[in-house]
Design a protein around this motif. Structure first.
Motif, PDB file in Angstrom:
ATOM      1  N   PHE A 104       0.845  -1.190   0.000  1.00  0.00           N
ATOM      2  CA  PHE A 104       0.000   0.000   0.000  1.00  0.00           C
ATOM      3  C   PHE A 104       0.885   1.248   0.000  1.00  0.00           C
ATOM      4  O   PHE A 104       0.760   2.100   0.876  1.00  0.00           O
ATOM      5  N   ALA A 105       1.752   1.343  -0.987  1.00  0.00           N
ATOM      6  CA  ALA A 105       2.731   2.429  -1.020  1.00  0.00           C
ATOM      7  C   ALA A 105       2.062   3.795  -1.084  1.00  0.00           C
ATOM      8  O   ALA A 105       2.503   4.753  -0.437  1.00  0.00           O
ATOM      9  N   PHE A 136       0.773   8.957   1.607  1.00  0.00           N
ATOM     10  CA  PHE A 136      -0.216   9.946   2.048  1.00  0.00           C
ATOM     11  C   PHE A 136      -0.232  10.056   3.571  1.00  0.00           C
ATOM     12  O   PHE A 136      -0.256  11.159   4.118  1.00  0.00           O
ATOM     13  N   SER A 137      -0.238   8.920   4.258  1.00  0.00           N
ATOM     14  CA  SER A 137      -0.347   8.947   5.715  1.00  0.00           C
ATOM     15  C   SER A 137       0.861   9.617   6.354  1.00  0.00           C
ATOM     16  O   SER A 137       0.719  10.411   7.289  1.00  0.00           O
ATOM     17  N   ILE A 138       2.057   9.314   5.840  1.00  0.00           N
ATOM     18  CA  ILE A 138       3.264   9.932   6.392  1.00  0.00           C
ATOM     19  C   ILE A 138       3.287  11.424   6.093  1.00  0.00           C
ATOM     20  O   ILE A 138       3.591  12.252   6.959  1.00  0.00           O
ATOM     21  N   SER A 139       2.954  11.797   4.859  1.00  0.00           N
ATOM     22  CA  SER A 139       2.960  13.217   4.476  1.00  0.00           C
ATOM     23  C   SER A 139       1.962  14.008   5.312  1.00  0.00           C
ATOM     24  O   SER A 139       2.279  15.096   5.823  1.00  0.00           O
ATOM     25  N   ALA A 186       4.061  19.403  -0.069  1.00  0.00           N
ATOM     26  CA  ALA A 186       5.426  19.213  -0.568  1.00  0.00           C
ATOM     27  C   ALA A 186       5.863  17.756  -0.429  1.00  0.00           C
ATOM     28  O   ALA A 186       6.468  17.188  -1.346  1.00  0.00           O
ATOM     29  N   LEU A 187       5.550  17.122   0.708  1.00  0.00           N
ATOM     30  CA  LEU A 187       5.964  15.737   0.927  1.00  0.00           C
ATOM     31  C   LEU A 187       5.203  14.768   0.033  1.00  0.00           C
ATOM     32  O   LEU A 187       5.751  13.757  -0.414  1.00  0.00           O
ATOM     33  N   LEU A 188       3.927  15.063  -0.246  1.00  0.00           N
ATOM     34  CA  LEU A 188       3.177  14.229  -1.189  1.00  0.00           C
ATOM     35  C   LEU A 188       3.813  14.267  -2.578  1.00  0.00           C
ATOM     36  O   LEU A 188       3.876  13.258  -3.279  1.00  0.00           O
ATOM     37  N   PHE A 189       4.294  15.437  -2.954  1.00  0.00           N
ATOM     38  CA  PHE A 189       4.975  15.589  -4.241  1.00  0.00           C
ATOM     39  C   PHE A 189       6.323  14.888  -4.251  1.00  0.00           C
ATOM     40  O   PHE A 189       6.701  14.216  -5.210  1.00  0.00           O
ATOM     41  N   MET A 190       7.067  14.993  -3.147  1.00  0.00           N
ATOM     42  CA  MET A 190       8.427  14.480  -3.100  1.00  0.00           C
ATOM     43  C   MET A 190       8.493  12.973  -2.880  1.00  0.00           C
ATOM     44  O   MET A 190       9.427  12.305  -3.346  1.00  0.00           O
ATOM     45  N   GLY A 191       7.500  12.418  -2.170  1.00  0.00           N
ATOM     46  CA  GLY A 191       7.556  11.029  -1.739  1.00  0.00           C
ATOM     47  C   GLY A 191       7.873  10.010  -2.808  1.00  0.00           C
ATOM     48  O   GLY A 191       8.733   9.132  -2.607  1.00  0.00           O
TER      49      GLY A 191
END
Length: 276
Positions: free
Chosen positions: A73-74, A79-82, A208-213
């Motif tokens: 479930f990458a 999403f959850s981490i971001s 930003a993290l959703l984009f970078m992940g």
């Protein structure tokens, strides 16, 4: 990270920002005596504690136990981490803002210095306090997490590391955070201090993290290198984690001041709104 209250707090160079003539802005050296009293020590402790909690929660959420459970479930993991990190950032800005300004990120502290809102001495003291908080948090997590007992343990890595991709992605992600922060705290935009500034900054981290992940396993906060050092992953491109957010911060300050900063005063903004 940081709200308008910082501009009127005990940070000597950030007061009366709303009256500041852009042509007269200048950097200040400052003095270590800022931190030889109770107020200064409270500011340093707030940065230490805020960064400690942020590093503990963010690093604790990105660990092999969680990654193993979410291998299939990458997208959900990203999403959850971001979202979790972004909301944590907003929370600790909100908690620390009235004491220290709520930076909890060395690249944000650099932003304030380059934007002439804090002194060089405060820049150094804050960054030291932030890294101390991060090392204390990651050391605690390593000590209680039994990571050495996990098979094939290693901290999250870039995988197929690409230098150009890392530089571009991390700098653009930093722009999202820094430009949003500068806009949120700029009194010339007519913003009154409220919980909305920490919320906006936290959401900018999430975006930003959703984009970078999907491209780089890294964050927007240089203190993330503390986890890799504690884990013994010295060879894992630490410059990308520790240096690029500073580069993104410095360039974003130039973009904001050169292009996006409104040079009208709050009184002019009020007059404009009263006479549409």
């Amino acid at each position: 990270m940081i709200v308008v209250d910082q501009l009127n707090s005990t940070l000597e160079s950030s007061s009366t920002c709303s009256k500041m003539d852009p042509k007269k802005r200048q950097w200040k050296l400052g003095s270590f005596r800022e931190f030889t009293n109770v107020t200064g020590l409270r500011e340093l402790f707030a940065e230490f504690l805020g960064t400690f909690m942020l590093a503990l929660i963010a690093t604790g959420g990105i660990n092999p136990r969680v990654i193993e459970k979410l291998d299939n479930f990458a997208d959900l993991f990203n999403f959850s981490i971001s979202f979790g990190v972004g909301m944590t950032v907003g929370l600790f800005i909100f908690l620390c803002e009235d004491v220290s300004g709520g930076h909890v990120n060395p690249s944000i502290t650099l932003m304030f210095f380059l934007d002439t809102q804090i002194s060089f001495v405060r820049l150094i003291f804050y960054i030291v306090a932030q890294f101390c908080g991060a090392f204390a948090a990651t050391g605690l997590l390593w000590g209680i997490g039994d990571f050495e007992g996990l098979p094939n343990f290693s901290p999250p890595t870039f995988g197929d590391f690409n230098v150009v991709r890392a530089i571009v992605i991390v700098i653009i992600g930093s722009w999202v955070l820094i430009l949003t922060t500068l806009a949120a705290i700029d009194p010339r935009r007519g913003h009154a201090p409220s919980f909305l500034q920490p919320f906006a900054i936290g959401m900018s981290c999430t975006i930003a993290l959703l984009f970078m992940g999907p491209y780089v396993v890294t964050g927007l906060n240089p203190v993330v290198i503390a986890w890799y050092i504690v884990c013994g992953a010295w060879s894992h491109h630490l410059w990308a984690y520790g240096l690029l957010p500073f580069v993104g911060s410095a360039t974003a300050v130039g973009i904001y001041n050169g292009i996006l900063r409104p040079y009208n005063t709050p009184s002019q903004a009020e007059k404009k709104s009263a006479n549409p």
